[in-house]
Design a protein around this motif. Structure first.
Motif, PDB file in Angstrom:
ATOM      1  N   ARG A 121       1.018  -1.019  -0.108  1.00  0.00           N
ATOM      2  CA  ARG A 121      -0.096  -0.370  -0.324  1.00  0.00           C
ATOM      3  C   ARG A 121       1.068   1.397   0.029  1.00  0.00           C
ATOM      4  O   ARG A 121       0.470   2.299  -1.024  1.00  0.00           O
ATOM      5  N   ALA A 122       1.975   1.309   0.429  1.00  0.00           N
ATOM      6  CA  ALA A 122       2.764   2.196   0.844  1.00  0.00           C
ATOM      7  C   ALA A 122       3.640   2.451  -0.976  1.00  0.00           C
ATOM      8  O   ALA A 122       3.555   3.477  -0.849  1.00  0.00           O
ATOM      9  N   ARG A 123       3.895   1.772  -1.350  1.00  0.00           N
ATOM     10  CA  ARG A 123       3.979   1.763  -2.726  1.00  0.00           C
ATOM     11  C   ARG A 123       3.347   2.277  -3.738  1.00  0.00           C
ATOM     12  O   ARG A 123       3.207   3.207  -4.660  1.00  0.00           O
ATOM     13  N   GLU A 124       2.107   1.620  -3.013  1.00  0.00           N
ATOM     14  CA  GLU A 124       1.167   2.355  -4.416  1.00  0.00           C
ATOM     15  C   GLU A 124       0.532   4.036  -3.866  1.00  0.00           C
ATOM     16  O   GLU A 124       0.689   4.722  -4.591  1.00  0.00           O
ATOM     17  N   GLN A 125       0.821   3.956  -3.222  1.00  0.00           N
ATOM     18  CA  GLN A 125       0.809   5.869  -1.894  1.00  0.00           C
ATOM     19  C   GLN A 125       1.564   7.018  -3.524  1.00  0.00           C
ATOM     20  O   GLN A 125       1.224   7.404  -3.707  1.00  0.00           O
TER      21      GLN A 125
END
Length: 241
Positions: free
Chosen positions: A75-79
């Motif tokens: 999810r951090a990568r998506e952000q």
């Protein structure tokens, strides 16, 4: 406006109030479209850049909310991908890390990516190397933004626990001086996560459930939401006689 758009707008406002974006002064500048590797690193052209002063969850890392695990690293990568989508990114390079990657502060036209990732709660301030983003982390923690709404292991601790060269076969727990320094920045703990992890006098890593003998007297090194989470971190259940 979506929740994520409001969060990004909040981060932009904070950065503006803090004095604007980094400028390229006496440092190498990399610019252009980027691809995102994870929550704290990206590639500009053929150059890999690690966002200096922040630390995002690893891609394989899980966080726990209300007893349920979820992929906070992904999810951090998506952000970060959302923040740079369609944007030109400028990275002010200040050095190299131990893997030969560029270290730097990166920004879009209006947004410091380093600060935004911390302010949105998808990375922590990497205090071991910089104090630049401590205030942003405190803001995210106060809002329970991103990973701060869950229980998680600091990314640096997660990496060490996953590295066989820095863990002991008997316990799976890192005991290097660097590991102990990282543990000074403690995990955020949800009130629902009450399993206590502790190192006993024999050097063994044990977890104690509420209601077990010595639970109340045990000083927790870490808290867990489930026994599976404690075991995956290298702990074993206390033996009740």
């Amino acid at each position: 406006m979506t929740v994520n758009q409001r969060s990004v707008a909040h981060a932009i406002a904070i950065v503006a109030l803090a004095g604007g974006l980094p400028t390229a002064v006496s440092a190498q500048l990399l610019s252009g479209a980027v691809t995102v590797a994870d929550g704290d690193s990206l590639t500009v052209g053929a150059q890999r850049v690690r966002l200096f002063g922040i630390d995002a969850p690893e891609l394989d890392q899980l966080c726990v909310t209300a007893g349920n695990s979820w992929q906070c690293g992904a999810r951090a990568r998506e952000q970060l991908s959302e923040l740079v989508e369609g944007q030109r990114v400028d990275c002010r390079i200040t050095g190299l890390d131990q893997y030969g990657r560029n270290l730097g502060a990166c920004s879009t036209e209006f947004l410091s990516l380093n600060e935004a990732m911390v302010d949105l709660g998808w990375a922590v301030a990497y205090r071991e190397y910089s104090q630049d983003y401590v205030d942003a982390e405190e803001r995210a923690k106060a809002r329970a933004a991103g990973i701060w709404a869950s229980t998680f292991t600091m990314p640096s601790q997660h990496r060490k626990a996953s590295d066989p060269q820095t863990t002991t076969p008997s316990s799976g727990r890192d005991q290097t001086s660097a590991g102990r320094a990282a543990e000074q920045h403690t995990d955020y703990v949800s009130p629902d996560c009450r399993i206590k992890g502790n190192r006993n006098r024999k050097g063994q890593w044990i977890y104690h459930l509420p209601g077990m003998p010595y639970y109340d007297a045990t000083r927790a090194e870490e808290f867990f939401c489930s026994e599976a989470q404690a075991r995956s971190a290298g702990y074993r259940r206390a033996i009740v006689r």
